[in-house]
Design a protein around this motif. Structure first.
Motif, mmCIF file in Angstrom:
data_model
loop_
_atom_site.group_PDB
_atom_site.id
_atom_site.type_symbol
_atom_site.label_atom_id
_atom_site.label_comp_id
_atom_site.label_asym_id
_atom_site.label_seq_id
_atom_site.Cartn_x
_atom_site.Cartn_y
_atom_site.Cartn_z
ATOM 1 N N CYS A 41 51.620 -55.598 7.482
ATOM 2 C CA CYS A 41 50.935 -55.353 6.225
ATOM 3 C C CYS A 41 49.427 -55.331 6.408
ATOM 4 O O CYS A 41 48.730 -54.477 5.860
ATOM 5 N N LEU A 42 48.906 -56.302 7.170
ATOM 6 C CA LEU A 42 47.466 -56.356 7.371
ATOM 7 C C LEU A 42 46.982 -55.183 8.216
ATOM 8 O O LEU A 42 45.896 -54.656 7.999
ATOM 9 N N SER A 43 47.786 -54.780 9.196
ATOM 10 C CA SER A 43 47.391 -53.648 10.035
ATOM 11 C C SER A 43 47.368 -52.339 9.252
ATOM 12 O O SER A 43 46.694 -51.394 9.628
ATOM 13 N N LYS A 44 48.108 -52.295 8.120
ATOM 14 C CA LYS A 44 48.108 -51.110 7.272
ATOM 15 C C LYS A 44 47.067 -51.213 6.146
ATOM 16 O O LYS A 44 47.019 -50.357 5.256
ATOM 17 N N ASP A 45 46.259 -52.272 6.193
ATOM 18 C CA ASP A 45 45.170 -52.472 5.240
ATOM 19 C C ASP A 45 45.688 -52.601 3.799
ATOM 20 O O ASP A 45 45.072 -52.107 2.850
ATOM 21 N N MET A 46 46.833 -53.282 3.658
ATOM 22 C CA MET A 46 47.368 -53.508 2.317
ATOM 23 C C MET A 46 46.589 -54.621 1.631
ATOM 24 O O MET A 46 46.101 -55.550 2.279
ATOM 25 N N SER A 47 46.464 -54.560 0.327
ATOM 26 C CA SER A 47 45.758 -55.591 -0.435
ATOM 27 C C SER A 47 46.633 -56.832 -0.560
ATOM 28 O O SER A 47 47.846 -56.794 -0.291
ATOM 29 N N LEU A 48 46.020 -57.946 -0.986
ATOM 30 C CA LEU A 48 46.774 -59.184 -1.162
ATOM 31 C C LEU A 48 47.867 -59.022 -2.216
ATOM 32 O O LEU A 48 48.958 -59.570 -2.080
ATOM 33 N N HIS A 63 40.359 -57.782 2.288
ATOM 34 C CA HIS A 63 40.443 -59.226 2.290
ATOM 35 C C HIS A 63 39.579 -59.823 3.399
ATOM 36 O O HIS A 63 39.882 -60.874 3.925
ATOM 37 N N PHE A 64 38.536 -59.114 3.789
ATOM 38 C CA PHE A 64 37.551 -59.612 4.753
ATOM 39 C C PHE A 64 38.155 -59.923 6.117
ATOM 40 O O PHE A 64 37.753 -60.857 6.779
ATOM 41 N N LEU A 65 39.165 -59.159 6.530
ATOM 42 C CA LEU A 65 39.763 -59.298 7.855
ATOM 43 C C LEU A 65 39.476 -58.051 8.682
ATOM 44 O O LEU A 65 39.217 -56.978 8.153
ATOM 45 N N CYS A 66 39.564 -58.218 9.988
ATOM 46 C CA CYS A 66 39.276 -57.107 10.898
ATOM 47 C C CYS A 66 40.538 -56.572 11.574
ATOM 48 O O CYS A 66 40.442 -55.785 12.516
ATOM 49 N N ASN A 67 41.723 -57.017 11.136
ATOM 50 C CA ASN A 67 42.961 -56.592 11.784
ATOM 51 C C ASN A 67 43.132 -55.079 11.810
ATOM 52 O O ASN A 67 43.593 -54.509 12.801
ATOM 53 N N SER A 68 42.799 -54.408 10.704
ATOM 54 C CA SER A 68 43.038 -52.966 10.601
ATOM 55 C C SER A 68 41.788 -52.129 10.837
ATOM 56 O O SER A 68 41.829 -50.907 10.681
ATOM 57 N N CYS A 69 40.680 -52.765 11.208
ATOM 58 C CA CYS A 69 39.419 -52.027 11.357
ATOM 59 C C CYS A 69 39.427 -51.204 12.650
ATOM 60 O O CYS A 69 39.651 -51.742 13.737
ATOM 61 N N ALA A 87 51.771 -59.582 -1.512
ATOM 62 C CA ALA A 87 52.500 -60.568 -2.315
ATOM 63 C C ALA A 87 53.742 -59.954 -2.952
ATOM 64 O O ALA A 87 54.807 -60.579 -3.001
ATOM 65 N N GLN A 88 53.622 -58.724 -3.445
ATOM 66 C CA GLN A 88 54.763 -58.047 -4.058
ATOM 67 C C GLN A 88 55.839 -57.744 -3.017
ATOM 68 O O GLN A 88 57.036 -57.887 -3.285
ATOM 69 N N ARG A 89 55.418 -57.369 -1.836
ATOM 70 C CA ARG A 89 56.383 -57.021 -0.783
ATOM 71 C C ARG A 89 57.128 -58.255 -0.286
ATOM 72 O O ARG A 89 58.328 -58.187 0.018
ATOM 73 N N LEU A 90 56.439 -59.399 -0.184
ATOM 74 C CA LEU A 90 57.058 -60.626 0.319
ATOM 75 C C LEU A 90 57.622 -61.499 -0.788
ATOM 76 O O LEU A 90 58.182 -62.561 -0.504
ATOM 77 N N ASP A 91 57.451 -61.059 -2.034
ATOM 78 C CA ASP A 91 57.938 -61.800 -3.190
ATOM 79 C C ASP A 91 57.346 -63.214 -3.221
ATOM 80 O O ASP A 91 58.038 -64.213 -3.366
ATOM 81 N N ARG A 92 56.036 -63.272 -3.026
ATOM 82 C CA ARG A 92 55.307 -64.530 -3.070
ATOM 83 C C ARG A 92 54.108 -64.390 -3.993
ATOM 84 O O ARG A 92 53.679 -63.283 -4.307
ATOM 85 N N ASN A 93 53.561 -65.527 -4.403
ATOM 86 C CA ASN A 93 52.374 -65.502 -5.247
ATOM 87 C C ASN A 93 51.161 -65.044 -4.441
ATOM 88 O O ASN A 93 51.049 -65.342 -3.253
ATOM 89 N N LYS A 94 50.251 -64.360 -5.101
ATOM 90 C CA LYS A 94 49.059 -63.855 -4.430
ATOM 91 C C LYS A 94 48.221 -65.000 -3.860
ATOM 92 O O LYS A 94 47.660 -64.891 -2.753
ATOM 93 N N SER A 95 48.125 -66.105 -4.582
ATOM 94 C CA SER A 95 47.340 -67.244 -4.098
ATOM 95 C C SER A 95 47.962 -67.865 -2.851
ATOM 96 O O SER A 95 47.264 -68.388 -1.985
ATOM 97 N N THR A 96 49.294 -67.796 -2.730
ATOM 98 C CA THR A 96 49.970 -68.318 -1.535
ATOM 99 C C THR A 96 49.582 -67.509 -0.308
ATOM 100 O O THR A 96 49.315 -68.067 0.767
ATOM 101 N N ILE A 97 49.550 -66.194 -0.457
ATOM 102 C CA ILE A 97 49.138 -65.315 0.644
ATOM 103 C C ILE A 97 47.692 -65.592 1.024
ATOM 104 O O ILE A 97 47.338 -65.657 2.210
ATOM 105 N N SER A 98 46.842 -65.764 0.024
ATOM 106 C CA SER A 98 45.430 -66.024 0.284
ATOM 107 C C SER A 98 45.225 -67.335 1.031
ATOM 108 O O SER A 98 44.434 -67.406 1.981
ATOM 109 N N ARG A 99 45.949 -68.384 0.624
ATOM 110 C CA ARG A 99 45.827 -69.685 1.301
ATOM 111 C C ARG A 99 46.336 -69.612 2.731
ATOM 112 O O ARG A 99 45.766 -70.217 3.638
#
Length: 370
Positions: free
Chosen positions: A1-8, A47-53, A12-24
Motif C-alpha cells: 500500500c505504501l509503495s503505491k502511495d495510497m493515503s491513510l 503521509h510524509f514517508l519516502c517508501n514510494s518516492c 485503513a479501508q483496505r485493511l478494515d482498520r481505523n485511520k488513527s490505528t494506521i497512523s500510530r
C-alpha cells in the motif's frame, strides 16, 4: 500500500482498520535516516514517508521509511520478551542457587534428591520449575551439571542475551548527533561511560565514569547487565551532587550500546522531570568511538588484571583504587594528576561526594590486589 502511495484513509479501508490505528503504527515504527540537506523534501508522499518516492536514491534530505518486516519482528520480540522472565523473586532464586551449588554441583546429587532434602525449596516452587530455571539459564548451576542430562536429547530455547530496546531513544542521540553537538558546544564537559567486568559469573561489575579532558575516572559498583541499576545509581549520584553541580559537570554523556545502557537516556531528567544533561550512544561494536575510557582502564588492570573476580570489592575499595589512579602523574597533563585538575575545576566538595581522595605522589599504590 505504501509503495503505491495510497493515503491513510485508503489503507485503513483496505485493511478494515481505523485511520488513527494506521497512523500510530507508522509513527511507532518509523525509521529515520539522516541526510546532508536541511529542511523537508518537497517530493515526500502524502503521509510524509519516502517508501514510494522515485527520488529517494539520490536524495540528500532526511528520509523516513516504514519497513513492515522490521515492525513485525519488533512486535514479535515485544510479545515474547515479556514471557521469558521468571516470576520468582531474586531472593528466592538466590536460595535455590545456594542449594543447587552445594548439593548438585559440589556433592554431585540429583536435582530430585536436593529438592526432597530441602523443604524450603518446596515452599518456593515445584521441582519442575527449578529444572526449567536451570534449562533457561536463570541459575548458576548449568543444565549439563545435572545427572543424566547428557544421556537424553533436549529441545529448548536458550535465553536470548539481548533486551528489547525502544529504537526511538536513538533519535537525536546517535554518534553522529554527538559529534555535531560537541562541535557546537566545545566548552562543555564530556563524560564517557563503560563497564569493567571480572569473571562472567560475578554478581557485580564496575560502571566507570571518565572525564576525558582531565583523564579523571571513578567507578560505581552495579549489577551486571542491569539497565535499571545503572539509571538508579546515576540518579543517586546526581541527587548527592545536587542539580546545579550536575548540570555543570555532566553536560555531555556518551555510552555504548551494551545491555546495561539500554535506559541510559533516562538520566537526562531528574526525579522532578527537569532536564539536566544530554546523552548519546556510540556506534554498535565500535570501541574507538570512546577510546579514552577504554584507555584509562589500563590503570585499573594494573591493580585487578583481566579474568579476576570483582565480587570481593566494596564501594570503599573501588574508591580507594580510583583514588590511587587519579593521584598518578600523567606526562600528557604536564606532569599533573587528574585529581588536581578536577579539584581546581570543580572543587573539593565534588571529590568528597564521589569518595575520591588525594594520595601523596610517593605513596601511590598500584600493586596487584589479586
Amino acid at each position: 500500500c505504501l509503495s503505491k502511495d495510497m493515503s491513510l484513509t485508503e489503507i485503513a479501508q483496505r485493511l478494515d482498520r481505523n485511520k488513527s490505528t494506521i497512523s500510530r503504527e507508522i509513527s511507532s515504527h518509523l525509521v529515520i535516516k539522516e541526510g546532508y540537506n536541511e529542511g523537508i523534501c518537497t517530493h515526500r508522499a502524502k503521509h510524509f514517508l519516502c517508501n514510494s518516492c522515485p527520488y529517494r536514491g539520490p536524495c540528500h534530505h532526511e528520509k523516513r521509511f516504514y519497513n513492515f518486516q522490521e515492525a513485525q519482528q519488533t512486535s514479535h520480540n515485544l510479545r515474547s520478551s515479556s514471557r521469558i522472565h521468571t516470576r520468582l523473586k531474586p531472593e528466592d532464586i538466590k536460595i535455590i542457587d545456594n542449594v543447587l551449588i552445594e548439593q548438585v554441583r559440589n556433592l554431585k546429587q540429583s536435582l530430585h534428591h536436593a529438592y526432597v532434602s530441602n523443604p524450603i525449596l518446596k515452599e518456593i516452587c515445584c521441582e519442575k520449575t527449578i529444572r526449567r530455571l536451570i534449562y533457561n539459564g536463570f541459575t548458576k548451576v548449568k543444565a549439563h551439571e545435572l545427572r543424566k542430562f547428557v544421556v537424553y536429547s533436549h529441545s529448548y530455547e536458550k535465553p536470548k542475551e539481548f533486551q528489547l530496546r525502544d529504537i526511538s531513544v536513538l533519535i537525536g542521540r546517535q554518534f553522529s548527533d554527538y559529534l555535531k553537538y560537541c562541535s557546537k558546544h566545545k566548552r562543555e564537559n564530556i563524560v564517557q561511560y563503560d563497564s569493567v567486568i571480572g569473571k562472567k559469573t560475578d554478581e557485580q561489575v564496575i560502571l566507570t565514569i571518565t572525564f576525558i579532558k582531565y583523564e579523571f575516572q571513578f567507578g560505581i559498583l552495579i549489577s551486571p547487565s542491569n539497565p535499571d541499576d545503572v539509571v538508579t545509581k546515576l540518579r543517586k549520584l546526581f541527587r548527592t551532587l545536587g542539580t546545579e553541580l550536575t548540570k555543570k559537570i555532566f553536560q555531555i554523556n556518551l555510552a555504548d550500546n551494551g545491555i546495561e545502557f539500554s535506559y541510559f537516556n533516562k538520566i537526562e531528567t531528574d526525579d522532578n522531570g527537569e532536564f539536566i544533561c544530554r546523552t548519546f550512544f556510540t556506534n554498535p561494536y565500535k570501541a574507538t568511538d570512546k577510546p579514552h575510557c577504554e584507555r584509562y582502564h589500563e590503570f585499573f588492570r594494573y591493580v585487578i588484571p583481566k579474568g579476576k573476580s570483582l565480587d570481593f570489592l566494596t564501594q570503599d575499595k573501588v574508591d580507594w583504587i580510583f583514588s590511587q589512579i587519579n593521584s598518578y602523574v600523567r606526562k600528557e597533563l604536564n606532569d599533573q594528576t587528574p585529581y588536581d585538575l578536577v579539584r581546581r575545576k570543580y572543587g573539593q566538595e565534588f571529590l568528597d561526594k564521589i569518595g575520591i581522595f588525594r594520595v601523596e605522589k610517593k605513596k601511590v599504590d598500584l600493586r596487584q590486589l589479586v
